[in-house]
Design an enzyme around this catalytic site. Structure first.
Site, PDB file in Angstrom:
ATOM      1  N   SER A   9       0.835  -1.201   0.000  1.00  8.19           N
ATOM      2  CA  SER A   9       0.000   0.000   0.000  1.00  8.19           C
ATOM      3  C   SER A   9       0.870   1.251   0.000  1.00  8.19           C
ATOM      4  CB  SER A   9      -0.906   0.013   1.234  1.00  8.19           C
ATOM      5  OG  SER A   9      -1.581   1.250   1.323  1.00  8.19           O
ATOM      6  N   HIS A  34      -1.296  -1.157  -4.230  1.00  3.01           N
ATOM      7  CA  HIS A  34      -2.564  -0.830  -3.583  1.00  3.01           C
ATOM      8  C   HIS A  34      -2.604   0.672  -3.313  1.00  3.01           C
ATOM      9  CE1 HIS A  34      -6.220  -1.820  -1.360  1.00  3.01           C
ATOM     10  NE2 HIS A  34      -5.838  -0.921  -0.464  1.00  3.01           N
ATOM     11  N   ASP A  36      -4.846   3.754  -1.725  1.00  3.35           N
ATOM     12  CA  ASP A  36      -5.945   4.126  -0.839  1.00  3.35           C
ATOM     13  C   ASP A  36      -6.342   5.581  -1.093  1.00  3.35           C
ATOM     14  OD1 ASP A  36      -6.368   1.772   0.908  1.00  3.35           O
ATOM     15  OD2 ASP A  36      -4.282   2.126   1.449  1.00  3.35           O
ATOM     16  N   MET A  38      -8.721   8.549   0.042  1.00  6.50           N
ATOM     17  CA  MET A  38      -9.554   8.978   1.172  1.00  6.50           C
ATOM     18  C   MET A  38      -9.977  10.433   0.981  1.00  6.50           C
ATOM     19  SD  MET A  38      -7.178   7.478   4.225  1.00  6.50           S
ATOM     20  CE  MET A  38      -6.523   5.807   4.185  1.00  6.50           C
ATOM     21  N   HIS A  67      -8.530   1.494  -3.950  1.00  6.79           N
ATOM     22  CA  HIS A  67      -9.536   1.334  -2.887  1.00  6.79           C
ATOM     23  C   HIS A  67     -10.092   2.709  -2.529  1.00  6.79           C
ATOM     24  CE1 HIS A  67     -10.111   0.039   1.627  1.00  6.79           C
ATOM     25  NE2 HIS A  67     -11.253   0.371   1.051  1.00  6.79           N
ATOM     26  N   MET A  69     -12.106   5.042  -0.378  1.00  8.56           N
ATOM     27  CA  MET A  69     -12.743   5.271   0.922  1.00  8.56           C
ATOM     28  C   MET A  69     -13.364   6.668   0.871  1.00  8.56           C
ATOM     29  SD  MET A  69      -9.970   3.568   3.509  1.00  8.56           S
ATOM     30  CE  MET A  69      -8.580   3.243   2.435  1.00  8.56           C
ATOM     31  N   MET A 138     -11.792  -5.376   5.562  1.00  4.69           N
ATOM     32  CA  MET A 138     -10.997  -4.453   6.366  1.00  4.69           C
ATOM     33  C   MET A 138     -10.685  -5.102   7.715  1.00  4.69           C
ATOM     34  SD  MET A 138     -10.407  -1.846   4.493  1.00  4.69           S
ATOM     35  CE  MET A 138      -9.593  -0.885   5.785  1.00  4.69           C
ATOM     36  N   ASP A 176      -7.036  -6.071   4.126  1.00 10.52           N
ATOM     37  CA  ASP A 176      -6.413  -4.750   4.193  1.00 10.52           C
ATOM     38  C   ASP A 176      -6.349  -4.274   5.640  1.00 10.52           C
ATOM     39  OD1 ASP A 176      -5.487  -2.198   3.835  1.00 10.52           O
ATOM     40  OD2 ASP A 176      -7.097  -1.542   2.508  1.00 10.52           O
ATOM     41  N   GLY A 177      -5.113  -4.210   6.178  1.00  7.36           N
ATOM     42  CA  GLY A 177      -4.910  -3.649   7.505  1.00  7.36           C
ATOM     43  C   GLY A 177      -4.188  -4.578   8.462  1.00  7.36           C
TER      44      GLY A 177
END
Length: 219
Positions: A9, A34, A36, A38, A67, A69, A138, A176-177
């Site tokens: 990520s 990956h 993210d 946001m 991804h 969010m 998640m 993820d996480g």
């Protein structure tokens, strides 16, 4: 699908040396990038937007696993397709018309993903799982890197795998996480296909070697 996937990520990377970090992933044994995205609304944090994705796409030699969010992701589906994104994942919690959103993503030539927050039941995908290419489970609360892994994830992955098989879906399960060398194999053993690794990779002194160790752990 027998090949198991590692997706570093870039949220955890050094943004001041982003091209260097991209080249590291290109040259590593990682499978996907990956990304993210946001918006400061769906999650408290803000990460990066379209200009940064465009810059990443120019240098990345592996698929961009993106991804979202964000609220109202439908507004940006075509934009991300035009930027060169390969997989586009939206949050179940942000999509009141999920089936329509999935079809719109596929119409732009991308793989369609759905992400579930830790409190969201996998049973809510009962009616759409056959239209989904990737389910992101998640294993931390979305919005911040470096959080501790939520142990209930193992059971959730197992239950999701059962749903996929029962519905004859081809969806991949992505975690993820909080992924690290200590839980990677257990996640795969419970049914996961792809693991997102952020801080564990980019905070490592030898990130390329760390990616290699993760690949060996899940082989």
């Amino acid at each position: 699908m027998s090949k198991k996937i590692i997706a570093p990520s870039l949220l955890a990377s050094d943004f001041a040396n982003l091209q260097h970090e991209i080249e590291m992933v290109n040259q590593s044994e990682a499978d996907w990038f990956h990304l993210d995205i946001m918006d400061g609304v769906f999650v408290p944090n803000i990460s990066f937007g379209m200009p940064v994705v465009e810059a990443i796409a120019k240098h990345a030699k592996k698929p961009l696993d993106t991804h979202l969010m964000i609220v109202d992701p439908d507004r940006y589906i075509k934009t991300f397709a035009d930027l060169g994104v390969h997989h586009l994942t939206v949050h179940y919690e942000a999509c009141p018309h999920l089936h329509r959103t999935l079809q719109a993503i596929k119409a732009e030539g991308m793989k369609a993903g759905v992400a579930l927050n830790p409190h969201t039941s996998i049973n809510l995908l009962e009616d759409t799982i056959q239209d989904i290419d990737i389910v992101i489970v998640m294993s931390v609360n979305p919005g911040f890197g470096g959080q501790s892994f939520i142990e209930n994830t193992y059971q959730k992955v197992k239950d999701l795998k059962n749903l996929i098989e029962r519905k004859n879906s081809s969806a991949l399960i992505e975690i993820d996480g909080g992924v690290n060398a200590g839980n990677a194999k257990k996640l795969i053993d419970h049914g996961a296909d792809a693991l997102v690794a952020g801080s564990f990779v980019f905070k490592s002194e030898q990130p390329t070697e760390t990616i290699k160790q993760l690949k060996e752990a899940i082989a």
